[in-house]
Design an enzyme around this catalytic site. Sequence first.
Site, short mmCIF file in Angstrom:
data_model
loop_
_atom_site.label_atom_id
_atom_site.label_comp_id
_atom_site.label_asym_id
_atom_site.label_seq_id
_atom_site.Cartn_x
_atom_site.Cartn_y
_atom_site.Cartn_z
N ARG A 124 0.90 -1.34 0.15
CA ARG A 124 -0.22 0.16 -0.24
C ARG A 124 0.89 1.32 0.11
NH1 ARG A 124 -5.61 -0.98 -0.55
NH2 ARG A 124 -5.83 1.25 0.23
N VAL A 125 0.18 2.38 -0.59
CA VAL A 125 1.18 3.50 -0.78
C VAL A 125 0.31 4.72 0.32
CG1 VAL A 125 2.30 3.30 -2.88
CG2 VAL A 125 0.05 4.49 -2.76
N ASP A 126 -0.76 4.24 0.83
CA ASP A 126 -1.51 5.13 1.61
C ASP A 126 -1.62 4.82 3.08
OD1 ASP A 126 -3.12 2.77 1.64
OD2 ASP A 126 -4.67 3.54 0.82
N ASP A 127 -2.25 5.15 4.00
CA ASP A 127 -2.34 5.00 5.46
C ASP A 127 -2.83 3.79 5.69
OD1 ASP A 127 -0.37 7.09 5.73
OD2 ASP A 127 -2.22 8.58 5.96
N VAL A 128 -2.77 2.61 5.06
CA VAL A 128 -3.49 1.36 5.21
C VAL A 128 -2.41 0.55 5.51
CG1 VAL A 128 -5.00 -0.36 4.31
CG2 VAL A 128 -5.65 1.91 3.94
#
Length: 692
Positions: free
Chosen positions: A560-564
């Site tokens: 993941r590249v997000d805050d997940v």
Amino acid sequence: TTTSHFSHVESISKLSAAGKISGVNAVVLGEALASEEDELVFPNDEFSRQALVPSPKKYLEMYKRSVEDPAGFWSDIASQFYWKQKWGRPVFSENFDVRKGNVKIEWFKGGITNICYNCLDRNVESGNADKIAIYWEPNDPGSQDSLTYFQLLQRVCQLANYLKDKGVKKGDAVVIYLPMIMELPIAMLACARIGAVHSVVFAGFSAESLAQRIVDCKPKVVLTCNAVKRGSKVITLKEIVDAALVESAKSGILVDLCLTYENKSAMKRESTKWREGRDVWWQDVVPKYPTTCEVEWVDAEDPLFLLYTSGSTGKPKGVLHTTGGYMVYTATTFKYAFDYKPSDIYWCTADCGWITGHSYVTYGPLLNGATIVVFEGAPNYPDSGRCWDIVDKFKVTIFYTAPTLVRSLMRDGDEYVTRYPRKSLRVLGSVGEPINPSAWRWFFNVVGGSRCPISDTWWQTETGGFMITPLPGAWPQKPGSATFPFFGVQPVIVDEKGAEIEGECSGYLCVKSSWPGAFRTLYGDHERYETTYFKPFPGYYFSGDGCRRDKDGYYWLTGRVDDVINVSGHRIGTAEVESALVSHPQCAEAAVVGIEHEVKGQGIYAFVTLVDGVPYSDELRKSLIHKVRNQIGAFAAPDKVHWAPGLPKTRSGKIMRRILRKIASRQLNELGDTSTLADPNVVEQLIALADR
Ligand code: PRX
């Protein structure tokens, strides 16, 4: 233009033309290679000969048609299902581009069908009435249960009749909070039969998480059971539901029916806490209803289910899937990605509380008339050989699981595997997170006896079904790569600015144009749907994943590249964990990052700032972890809590997670520029406190 989407196709053709694909049985493993991208594992001829897609050439033909003529390709497949009324024209319509107005996806609109009918009645009528639909394996070894397609249909009809009788109508939401007993797929199918929208909540979620979902979708009924045994532990699910219903009532959502299955092996009804008037024992009422139930015919675009998943803010998102496209897509992906044949016995270890259990325990396999295995227990109980005991017991041919389980069994040693013959296995599958090449090789060599292709399927709750996946027997695999796109899927890799990059590259994984299984909205929040998935890179669906395409066109998911974060294949938003931590009265602020974890893939690392004057102690650490377990569920408990008298923030107050990630993984000489911090000293302070 679609030319760039064929680059992978050209590369498979080249490998094939070089004679590397057909005629080579040897598996090239463990040789000294320049890079992992050069490691090719060739399908054996015997497997390829019998495969549904036996060669790159066949895939090429089908793939080209699927993207050049999606309407024709998917209509041909959809025609194999039962439609009360055929869909209209166009076969699909979409607006994928936020700049041109609201995002909208429709497939087979105007077509009237029912997915439960297609899973059950259609199979019963076509000669599969006596075929086993479900083998059920309880937590404690030694017994089993099963239902044929006909028996399953009867059970589903009884529950459907009961729900109808209690006023559940088309479009109403039903929350299902059940463990892996047969009643779970029965409940899903019964809802689908009457057009009710099920929302299964994984039975590892806490009362608070369950309440949050109940408040969001306002169900008419909650279906649960009194308790379940997982390994040697008994979990009293009904008490969790009780607490959740108290909580949701505070927000004005009153549920006046809680149908409770008595799961006798875990707990007797006498010991179950009960609320007269609201709670009803499943076994007391459902079997009294007729075993036939008329189907509620629905439009292809009527909602089938809601499934909540984590995003980068604290509030879970209700991913909404509709009927027709989802039906066609899950059935087709299941069939091709596992090279499914009617004689297969299929076992997916996922829980129906997650998307994998929706698409590939329940709908995809049953639509194909497959025999599935449903397992109630834990894969390492009574010992780490349990999976292979089950494989041998039911002669499982297709085994689909998560890398985290592969890694944990690998750590426990080969003897647990080799003790069992596992002769029936022919295809393996992996899902949920990237599978590291060493786990892939172990899975392939030890579990699969070097003869079973591995389908490393990349997809998401949002995509409904497989997006990038090997087709067993069609082309050589590379350990750790999900290989190539499924029919109809056009993945693209874009740079920061949203420009497509061609050839060998790394970037953000997006998808161009819709596929039938795509989710249609986030329940009650279409704006968030557009903002999260369609605005970051206008014109595309943004997956949230990073990806690399190698010189041969193979796709490698990089996380993941997000805050997940992805813990044991479970998707967890860092914001959710942070909000659970700060709800602890002694915690002032929290910042959560993912760290590499040998078995879980990623672990949860929490930095916490305490309320002024509160001393940090072991007891407080435990109570913080406890808070997260209570608020979200045990699977979200932090692996490490790091006391942070101060957090690294920019002058505008933004937490610099990049620095926290480096501290968490102890890459202390890669902290980078810390001069822009409001107080650069906090970094030294954090490092000094790292092992407290
Ligand atoms: O990061 C990707 C990872 O799991 C995310 C989706 O999570 P969820 O919606 O919970 O669905 C899990 C089951 C489909 C993706 O964004 N992921 C899933 N499968 C893979 C994967 N990462 C790499 N390889 C996979 N095969």
